[in-house]
Design a protein around this motif. Structure first.
Motif, PDB file in Angstrom:
ATOM      1  N   THR A   1      13.617 -24.426 -33.948  1.00  0.00           N
ATOM      2  CA  THR A   1      15.159 -24.071 -33.485  1.00  0.00           C
ATOM      3  C   THR A   1      15.564 -25.511 -32.524  1.00  0.00           C
ATOM      4  OG1 THR A   1      14.618 -21.688 -33.394  1.00  0.00           O
ATOM      5  CG2 THR A   1      16.297 -22.299 -31.878  1.00  0.00           C
TER       6      THR A   1
ATOM      7  N   LEU B   1      18.654 -26.732 -29.894  1.00  0.00           N
ATOM      8  CA  LEU B   1      19.549 -26.009 -29.150  1.00  0.00           C
ATOM      9  C   LEU B   1      20.214 -27.499 -28.613  1.00  0.00           C
ATOM     10  CD1 LEU B   1      20.828 -24.006 -27.351  1.00  0.00           C
ATOM     11  CD2 LEU B   1      18.934 -24.182 -25.586  1.00  0.00           C
TER      12      LEU B   1
ATOM     13  N   ASP C   1      18.587 -20.983 -18.424  1.00  0.00           N
ATOM     14  CA  ASP C   1      19.141 -20.595 -19.858  1.00  0.00           C
ATOM     15  C   ASP C   1      18.419 -21.191 -20.959  1.00  0.00           C
ATOM     16  OD1 ASP C   1      20.948 -19.010 -18.110  1.00  0.00           O
ATOM     17  OD2 ASP C   1      22.505 -20.715 -17.995  1.00  0.00           O
ATOM     18  N   VAL C   2      17.911 -22.310 -20.758  1.00  0.00           N
ATOM     19  CA  VAL C   2      17.301 -23.014 -21.999  1.00  0.00           C
ATOM     20  C   VAL C   2      15.859 -22.056 -22.178  1.00  0.00           C
ATOM     21  CG1 VAL C   2      15.915 -24.998 -22.514  1.00  0.00           C
ATOM     22  CG2 VAL C   2      18.168 -25.336 -21.284  1.00  0.00           C
TER      23      VAL C   2
ATOM     24  N   GLN D   1      15.184 -19.136 -21.690  1.00  0.00           N
ATOM     25  CA  GLN D   1      15.557 -17.836 -21.926  1.00  0.00           C
ATOM     26  C   GLN D   1      15.828 -17.888 -23.641  1.00  0.00           C
ATOM     27  OE1 GLN D   1      19.063 -15.960 -20.046  1.00  0.00           O
ATOM     28  NE2 GLN D   1      18.553 -13.872 -20.580  1.00  0.00           N
ATOM     29  N   TYR D   2      16.616 -18.882 -23.979  1.00  0.00           N
ATOM     30  CA  TYR D   2      16.952 -19.059 -25.647  1.00  0.00           C
ATOM     31  C   TYR D   2      15.718 -19.639 -26.121  1.00  0.00           C
ATOM     32  CZ  TYR D   2      20.022 -20.742 -29.089  1.00  0.00           C
ATOM     33  OH  TYR D   2      20.624 -20.969 -30.589  1.00  0.00           O
TER      34      TYR D   2
ATOM     35  N   LYS E   1      13.815 -16.279 -26.730  1.00  0.00           N
ATOM     36  CA  LYS E   1      14.168 -15.562 -28.008  1.00  0.00           C
ATOM     37  C   LYS E   1      13.948 -16.152 -29.207  1.00  0.00           C
ATOM     38  CE  LYS E   1      18.336 -13.673 -25.909  1.00  0.00           C
ATOM     39  NZ  LYS E   1      19.758 -13.795 -25.595  1.00  0.00           N
ATOM     40  N   ALA E   2      13.918 -17.621 -29.585  1.00  0.00           N
ATOM     41  CA  ALA E   2      13.530 -18.465 -30.508  1.00  0.00           C
ATOM     42  C   ALA E   2      12.083 -18.141 -31.084  1.00  0.00           C
ATOM     43  CB  ALA E   2      13.820 -19.574 -30.334  1.00  0.00           C
TER      44      ALA E   2
ATOM     45  N   GLY F   1      18.032 -20.121 -36.709  1.00  0.00           N
ATOM     46  CA  GLY F   1      18.976 -19.874 -35.822  1.00  0.00           C
ATOM     47  C   GLY F   1      20.313 -20.194 -36.050  1.00  0.00           C
TER      48      GLY F   1
END
Length: 332
Positions: free
Chosen positions: A46, A48, A82-83, A85-86, A89-90, A290
């Motif tokens: 993923t 980002l 925030d990173v 958290q992403y 999820k990934a 993603g």
């Protein structure tokens, strides 16, 4: 008999492989892929964008260059929480490698870099392979990233040395190679590939593969991207890459670099499942999952899971090479 891993391919040899009739080329690549890799395994990564837009470079394909009006909003460096958290999820969706991209020309030794190092530590603690693509790096910066737990660094060649200045003028091909050298010296794995559809010739593609396959150590990961033409960039009117060209590039890369992860990257959104299946058969064993690749669209996790089920594919586990090595050491 397994083909030896070679780092001394001639341009003529690569030219002959690349120009093999397509079905024969795919068969050769698939045979070699089966010898060196588990063909049912695909690495799911993923990507980002942790800092978007406002880049001072003039890469002709990139919507994040400050000089082009592409509708990409400039965004500051994301917060670590925030990173993470992403990334979590990934991971839950099946990704085992998490790549963070920042629209910088080069890394500067400042507070932002310290924050990125902190993010690297955080993602590493989640049990994912962590990758960054932050622009040019010095040797000491590469070492600091390695100490923070960075697993891979992405820095693409984009195209051949001969065509490079047509696409980018704000840095040289040798700058690219120097960063890759710094990454290698720091003990970080190398992720390096290119983009087709930049107005290059087939000869340029062959020359780029020549550079990659003749590195002292092959990159552990080679992304093959098809240009996603973005309105507002100098390449907005370039013709769409035909899928057969992607398959030819993937198959040639697989034959030249049998153990490398060959990643079917940008441009996958426009491919049918049957076209992607041909890419996997030709030797691709890594994808980005993603809904976005930095700023361009990408198939969703759900679509990819359905495709994996249909084709009988499974995600490759994180740190597989290291775990295999450790188990072999224990057995010895």
């Amino acid at each position: 008999m397994m083909q030896d891993i070679r780092n001394n391919w001639s341009l003529q040899e690569i030219h002959d492989i690349y120009n093999t009739p397509l079905l024969e080329l795919v068969f050769k690549a698939a045979t070699l892929h089966r010898q060196y890799n588990d063909t049912a395994e695909v690495q799911v990564c993923t990507l980002l964008s942790i800092k978007t837009g406002g880049c001072s470079e003039d890469c002709s394909y990139c919507p994040q260059a400050a000089r082009y009006n592409t509708g990409v909003d400039v965004q500051a460096l994301m917060k670590k929480e925030d990173v993470l958290q992403y990334a979590q999820k990934a991971k839950e969706a099946g990704s085992t490698r998490f790549c963070m991209g920042a629209a910088w020309r080069e890394v500067r030794d400042n507070r932002d870099f310290d924050r990125v190092l902190d993010m690297v530590k955080g993602v590493n603690e989640l049990g994912m392979e962590v990758c960054c693509t932050l622009g040019m790096l010095t040797e000491s910066q590469a070492e600091r990233l390695a100490e923070a737990g960075l697993y891979a660094y992405n820095h693409n060649l984009d195209t051949s040395k001969e065509h490079y200045s047509e696409i980018i003028t704000t840095r040289t091909y040798d700058d690219r190679l120097q960063t890759l050298d710094n990454v290698r010296k720091a003990g970080v794995t190398v992720c390096c590939g290119g983009i087709i559809g930049l107005g290059e010739t087939h000869e340029d593609r062959i020359r780029m593969l020549h550079t990659l396959s003749n590195m002292p150590e092959h990159p552990e990961s080679v992304p093959i991207n098809a240009l996603v033409a973005i309105k507002g960039t100098p390449l907005e009117n370039n013709e769409k890459v035909v899928v057969w060209d992607m398959i030819r590039m993937i198959a040639t890369a697989r034959i030249l670099m049998p153990k490398t992860m060959v990643r079917l990257s940008a441009g996958r959104t426009d491919m049918s499942i049957s076209e992607q299946a041909m890419c996997f058969m030709a030797g691709a064993n890594s994808i980005f999952a993603g809904d976005k690749l930095l700023t361009t669209p990408n198939p969703s996790f759900d679509e990819d899971n359905a495709m994996f089920e249909l084709l009988g594919l499974k995600p490759r586990k994180a740190f597989k090479e290291e775990k295999q090595y450790l188990s072999e050491m224990v057995e010895a």
